[in-house]
Design an enzyme around this catalytic site. Structure first.
Site, PDB file in Angstrom:
ATOM      1  N   HIS A 150      12.099  -2.299   0.669  1.00 17.11           N
ATOM      2  CA  HIS A 150      10.936  -2.452  -0.154  1.00 17.11           C
ATOM      3  C   HIS A 150      11.482  -0.856  -1.384  1.00 17.11           C
ATOM      4  O   HIS A 150      11.427   0.486  -0.595  1.00 17.11           O
ATOM      5  CB  HIS A 150       9.776  -2.272   0.446  1.00 17.11           C
ATOM      6  CG  HIS A 150       7.976  -1.529   0.044  1.00 17.11           C
ATOM      7  ND1 HIS A 150       8.254  -0.764  -0.933  1.00 17.11           N
ATOM      8  CD2 HIS A 150       7.535  -2.350   0.143  1.00 17.11           C
ATOM      9  CE1 HIS A 150       6.861  -0.949  -1.384  1.00 17.11           C
ATOM     10  NE2 HIS A 150       6.214  -1.610  -0.720  1.00 17.11           N
ATOM     11  N   GLU A 253      12.129  -4.062  -5.114  1.00 19.85           N
ATOM     12  CA  GLU A 253      11.878  -4.743  -3.745  1.00 19.85           C
ATOM     13  C   GLU A 253      12.666  -6.488  -3.796  1.00 19.85           C
ATOM     14  O   GLU A 253      12.420  -6.837  -3.689  1.00 19.85           O
ATOM     15  CB  GLU A 253      10.115  -4.522  -3.185  1.00 19.85           C
ATOM     16  CG  GLU A 253       9.796  -3.227  -3.596  1.00 19.85           C
ATOM     17  CD  GLU A 253       8.267  -3.523  -3.490  1.00 19.85           C
ATOM     18  OE1 GLU A 253       7.971  -4.432  -2.457  1.00 19.85           O
ATOM     19  OE2 GLU A 253       7.433  -3.046  -4.193  1.00 19.85           O
TER      20      GLU A 253
HETATM   21  O1  TA6 Z   1       5.281  -3.316  -3.147  1.00 16.75           O
HETATM   22  C1  TA6 Z   1       3.764  -4.565  -2.749  1.00 16.75           C
HETATM   23  C2  TA6 Z   1       3.088  -3.845  -1.538  1.00 16.75           C
HETATM   24  O2  TA6 Z   1       2.637  -5.122  -0.861  1.00 16.75           O
HETATM   25  C3  TA6 Z   1       1.850  -3.212  -2.230  1.00 16.75           C
HETATM   26  O3  TA6 Z   1       0.765  -4.124  -2.922  1.00 16.75           O
HETATM   27  C4  TA6 Z   1       1.736  -1.876  -1.898  1.00 16.75           C
HETATM   28  O4  TA6 Z   1       0.841  -2.014  -1.267  1.00 16.75           O
HETATM   29  C5  TA6 Z   1       3.071  -0.974  -0.889  1.00 16.75           C
HETATM   30  O5  TA6 Z   1       3.144  -2.559  -0.524  1.00 16.75           O
HETATM   31  C6  TA6 Z   1       2.811  -0.273   0.066  1.00 16.75           C
HETATM   32  O6  TA6 Z   1       2.519  -0.600   1.155  1.00 16.75           O
HETATM   33  P1  TA6 Z   1       2.195   0.187   2.178  1.00 16.75           P
HETATM   34  O7  TA6 Z   1       1.541  -0.932   2.794  1.00 16.75           O
HETATM   35  O8  TA6 Z   1       3.845   1.224   2.692  1.00 16.75           O
HETATM   36  O9  TA6 Z   1       1.734   1.526   2.518  1.00 16.75           O
END
Ligand code: TA6
Length: 280
Positions: A150, A253
């Protein structure tokens, strides 16, 4: 040069430096915290409000989402994006050019995901930074998983950024009722963007006019690419994300998400890898 030191939050960190650049990795979550190619600006972004403590994912760098991407498919009590990024891994070999880290199943992981596994993260520092997550099924049943590297990339200003490589791809628009759409042209960001591009093994390029730089994210073992910027309201709602920091970051990601589910047969492995490079 390679060393392991006590770093943020008291977690051990590996610091690698060679002629191609430098990289920092925390043992917490096997989290790549920083990557700077020789003679360039840092490529990865970490929030000034990032929290380094057990059970919490670090905001920025390259969190490892595994064995599921996003919310758990059936149990909202389980941690978002799985447990790999909030687990304590162990360093293996660390040299000037590469580092490995390892995580195996435990009572804690089996309580969340009842399967024996071994994860290895291999980070290689060359003209390209390669981050490869290999999941090995140690059980006698097939398992299915989703996941992502990510990655949070640093940009001079989000309005200076354009993303190429996903033109023509289908994507799930997470901020429009998960509607499926087709990407027309390069991506620019002027509101919250949260999209899962599906069925694509394409490399993605962030063009940053402010830094006159292009960051290329090629990939292996990945059928999805997620593009995310929280924009103003969502950034303000996250305690570990500065209110104006959305201006300086963009997530590309390297994933397997939505219907891009990976099945790993008993005794077999799957590798998800991001190959990150930049040119000015
Ligand atoms: O990057 C996609 C995602 O699923 C977003 O919807 C947002 O929630 C992000 O990940 C960050 O998630 P986190 O659990 O690290 O706050």
């Amino acid at each position: 040069m390679a060393k392991i030191v006590e770093g943020s939050g008291g977690f051990r960190e590996a610091y690698l430096q060679n002629a191609d650049g430098a990289v920092r990795i925390s043992e917490h979550g096997a989290h790549v915290l920083a990557y700077t190619p020789a003679g360039q600006h840092p490529l990865l972004w970490v929030s000034k409000e990032a929290v380094f403590r057990p059970g919490k994912a670090i905001r920025g760098g390259i969190p490892i989402c595994w064995p599921w991407f996003g919310d758990h498919p059936t149990d909202p009590e389980k941690p978002a994006h799985g447990f790999a990024r909030i687990s304590e891994w162990e360093f293996g070999d660390v040299t000037d050019d590469s580092a490995t880290l390892r995580l195996t199943d435990s009572d804690a992981t089996r309580a969340l995901w009842p399967h024996p596994f071994e994860l290895q993260l291999a980070v290689t520092l060359g003209e390209t930074l390669t981050v490869a997550l290999t999941a090995h099924n140690r059980g006698d049943e097939p398992v299915t998983c989703t996941g992502a590297l990510h990655s949070y990339f640093a940009v001079s200003k989000i309005s200076n950024a354009r993303v190429r490589g996903l033109q023509g791809c289908e994507y799930i628009d997470s901020i429009d009722n998960d509607t499926q759409k087709t990407q027309r042209g390069p991506i620019s960001v002027s509101q919250e963007v949260d999209r899962i591009y599906i069925d694509t093994d394409a490399a993605t390029v962030i063009r940053d006019a402010g830094l006159s730089r292009e960051i290329t994210i090629a990939k292996r073992g990945s059928r999805s690419t997620v593009v995310w910027n929280p924009w103003i309201e969502k950034a303000a709602r996250m305690a570990d994300f500065g209110n104006d920091e959305y201006e300086r970051m963009l997530c590309i990601e390297t994933a397997n998400a939505a219907n891009d589910v990976i099945e790993i047969l008993p005794g077999k492995s799957h590798t998800l890898a991001a190959e990150i490079s930049s040119s000015t």
